[in-house]
Scaffold this motif. Structure first.
Motif, PDB file in Angstrom:
ATOM      1  N   LEU A   1      -5.423  -7.652   2.095  1.00  0.00           N
ATOM      2  CA  LEU A   1      -4.887  -6.544   2.875  1.00  0.00           C
ATOM      3  C   LEU A   1      -5.357  -6.634   4.328  1.00  0.00           C
ATOM      4  O   LEU A   1      -4.576  -6.432   5.265  1.00  0.00           O
ATOM      5  CB  LEU A   1      -5.335  -5.218   2.257  1.00  0.00           C
ATOM      6  N   ILE A   2      -6.620  -6.956   4.539  1.00  0.00           N
ATOM      7  CA  ILE A   2      -7.166  -7.092   5.895  1.00  0.00           C
ATOM      8  C   ILE A   2      -6.416  -8.183   6.655  1.00  0.00           C
ATOM      9  O   ILE A   2      -6.038  -8.011   7.823  1.00  0.00           O
ATOM     10  CB  ILE A   2      -8.669  -7.408   5.841  1.00  0.00           C
ATOM     11  N   ASP A   3      -6.156  -9.305   5.998  1.00  0.00           N
ATOM     12  CA  ASP A   3      -5.489 -10.426   6.648  1.00  0.00           C
ATOM     13  C   ASP A   3      -4.069 -10.051   7.096  1.00  0.00           C
ATOM     14  O   ASP A   3      -3.640 -10.401   8.196  1.00  0.00           O
ATOM     15  CB  ASP A   3      -5.421 -11.626   5.698  1.00  0.00           C
ATOM     16  N   VAL A   4      -3.344  -9.318   6.236  1.00  0.00           N
ATOM     17  CA  VAL A   4      -1.976  -8.933   6.573  1.00  0.00           C
ATOM     18  C   VAL A   4      -1.962  -7.912   7.696  1.00  0.00           C
ATOM     19  O   VAL A   4      -1.201  -8.029   8.668  1.00  0.00           O
ATOM     20  CB  VAL A   4      -1.252  -8.384   5.323  1.00  0.00           C
TER      21      VAL A   4
ATOM     22  N   ILE B   1      11.690  -8.866   0.030  1.00  0.00           N
ATOM     23  CA  ILE B   1      10.649  -8.211   0.841  1.00  0.00           C
ATOM     24  C   ILE B   1       9.327  -8.928   0.643  1.00  0.00           C
ATOM     25  O   ILE B   1       8.927  -9.248  -0.482  1.00  0.00           O
ATOM     26  CB  ILE B   1      10.491  -6.735   0.430  1.00  0.00           C
ATOM     27  N   ASN B   2       8.620  -9.191   1.737  1.00  0.00           N
ATOM     28  CA  ASN B   2       7.251  -9.687   1.646  1.00  0.00           C
ATOM     29  C   ASN B   2       6.383  -8.546   1.130  1.00  0.00           C
ATOM     30  O   ASN B   2       6.452  -7.425   1.639  1.00  0.00           O
ATOM     31  CB  ASN B   2       6.745 -10.138   3.010  1.00  0.00           C
ATOM     32  N   THR B   3       5.559  -8.802   0.142  1.00  0.00           N
ATOM     33  CA  THR B   3       4.787  -7.717  -0.460  1.00  0.00           C
ATOM     34  C   THR B   3       3.327  -8.082  -0.666  1.00  0.00           C
ATOM     35  O   THR B   3       2.984  -9.260  -0.838  1.00  0.00           O
ATOM     36  CB  THR B   3       5.372  -7.315  -1.828  1.00  0.00           C
ATOM     37  N   VAL B   4       2.510  -7.045  -0.623  1.00  0.00           N
ATOM     38  CA  VAL B   4       1.162  -7.091  -1.168  1.00  0.00           C
ATOM     39  C   VAL B   4       1.123  -5.953  -2.176  1.00  0.00           C
ATOM     40  O   VAL B   4       0.892  -4.798  -1.828  1.00  0.00           O
ATOM     41  CB  VAL B   4       0.085  -6.897  -0.084  1.00  0.00           C
TER      42      VAL B   4
END
Length: 325
Positions: free
Chosen positions: A313-316, A271-274
């Motif tokens: 977070l803003i970028d994603v 999973i791609n995660t932040v």
């Protein structure tokens, strides 16, 4: 506009959001309410059929000389265990639920379940009779689809342990023992409107290779058998990814061993995660079984309650086609 059958939407909801089965790719959601329907996830995919008419278990005949059905067949399963069928029984009886003729199907069924729960023997007998028919449907599901889990949901599941015990007993009498031993049958722990959550997921999966974000809890479900990685939004991202989207999970874990293990699990799942880390403890949910039905105790004041608004977070988020929160 996307259209999906309610039982299939319910199956998708459990596949994405039910912590007891979310990691498993073969399950059946058995909807028993105003009608009787079935949604089946097989190897991570919904079964639809050529015209979208697959898994219509409510219109499988269980008595070739039985009650007529509006579909044109006779002896259809839903003529014996749906809320309209229960309502007909109560009106004909006239004593178990007085005034049933003036109630809706749902009101009459819930009145019956309440009396059964209070120990009324006549009400219990009717619930058990309904449960036997629900059990016959489970045997058909076993033989037709061989899921790992059958989850009974909608209004009739509100009859609770009285219903579930009789369903399991009926299946034990009639099913192939090896299949019965390897298949769980439980009552839904999602709301009666689980299909609404599934319908939202259906819409998301229709986008062309979308970027789908999930924002919220990443946690450990502390089951009697041991801990299991979970959290509905992260489960959503995982299964959205398996259905062809670019799934991202946004959450936070503590600077502790449980947090280390969750990050490793997310990476292992691809999973791609932040995932942010902070001084709060990693989230856990205590799960206990009562008569085979899970009960949850959510621990408060945990890491994912403190997700920060960052440039990453803003970028994603700015690239997302859909967000699950």
């Amino acid at each position: 506009v996307f259209i999906e059958q309610d039982a299939r939407a319910g199956a998708l909801a459990h596949y994405l959001f039910d912590p007891s089965v979310h990691a498993d790719d073969n399950l059946a959601y058995y909807l028993v309410g105003e009608g009787v329907g079935l949604g089946v996830i097989d190897n991570g995919r919904l079964i639809n059929g050529f015209l979208g008419a697959a898994t219509e278990i409510g219109h499988i005949s269980i008595d070739v000389n039985g009650r007529p059905c509006d579909c044109g067949n006779v002896g259809c399963l839903e003529r014996y265990c749906s809320t309209p069928a229960i309502h007909d029984t109560l009106i004909a009886d006239g004593t178990v639920v007085p005034g049933a003729a003036d109630m809706t199907h749902t009101e009459a069924a819930r009145a019956l379940f309440a009396k059964a729960g209070d120990g009324d023997e006549a009400a219990i007998a009717i619930v058990r009779e309904v449960a036997r028919y629900v059990g016959y449907g489970c045997v058909t599901i076993f033989n037709g689809y061989n899921p790992e889990h059958i989850i009974i949901g909608d209004i009739v599941s509100e009859a609770g342990p009285i219903l579930l015990d009789e369903v399991r007993a009926t299946v034990a009498e009639r099913a192939i023992p090896e299949i019965n031993a390897s298949t769980s049958i439980s009552l839904s722990t999602l709301s009666a409107d689980a299909a609404v959550s599934g319908a939202a997921a259906v819409a998301v999966t229709q986008f062309l290779e979308p970027i789908v974000l999930s924002l919220g809890e990443l946690l450990w479900d502390m089951l009697p058998s041991g801990k299991r990685a979970g959290g509905a939004p992260v489960n959503f991202a995982y299964h959205a990814m398996k259905n062809g989207t670019e799934g991202w999970a946004i959450s936070a874990v503590g600077e502790d061993e449980l947090g280390d293990e969750l990050i490793a699990k997310a990476n292992e799942a691809g999973i791609n995660t932040v995932i942010q880390r902070n001084a709060w403890p990693t989230s856990t949910v205590e799960v206990a079984l009562k008569n085979g039905i899970p009960e949850y105790t959510i621990v408060k004041g945990v890491a994912w309650d403190h997700i920060l608004y960052t440039r990453q977070l803003i970028d994603v988020v700015s690239k997302a086609d859909a967000v699950c929160f």
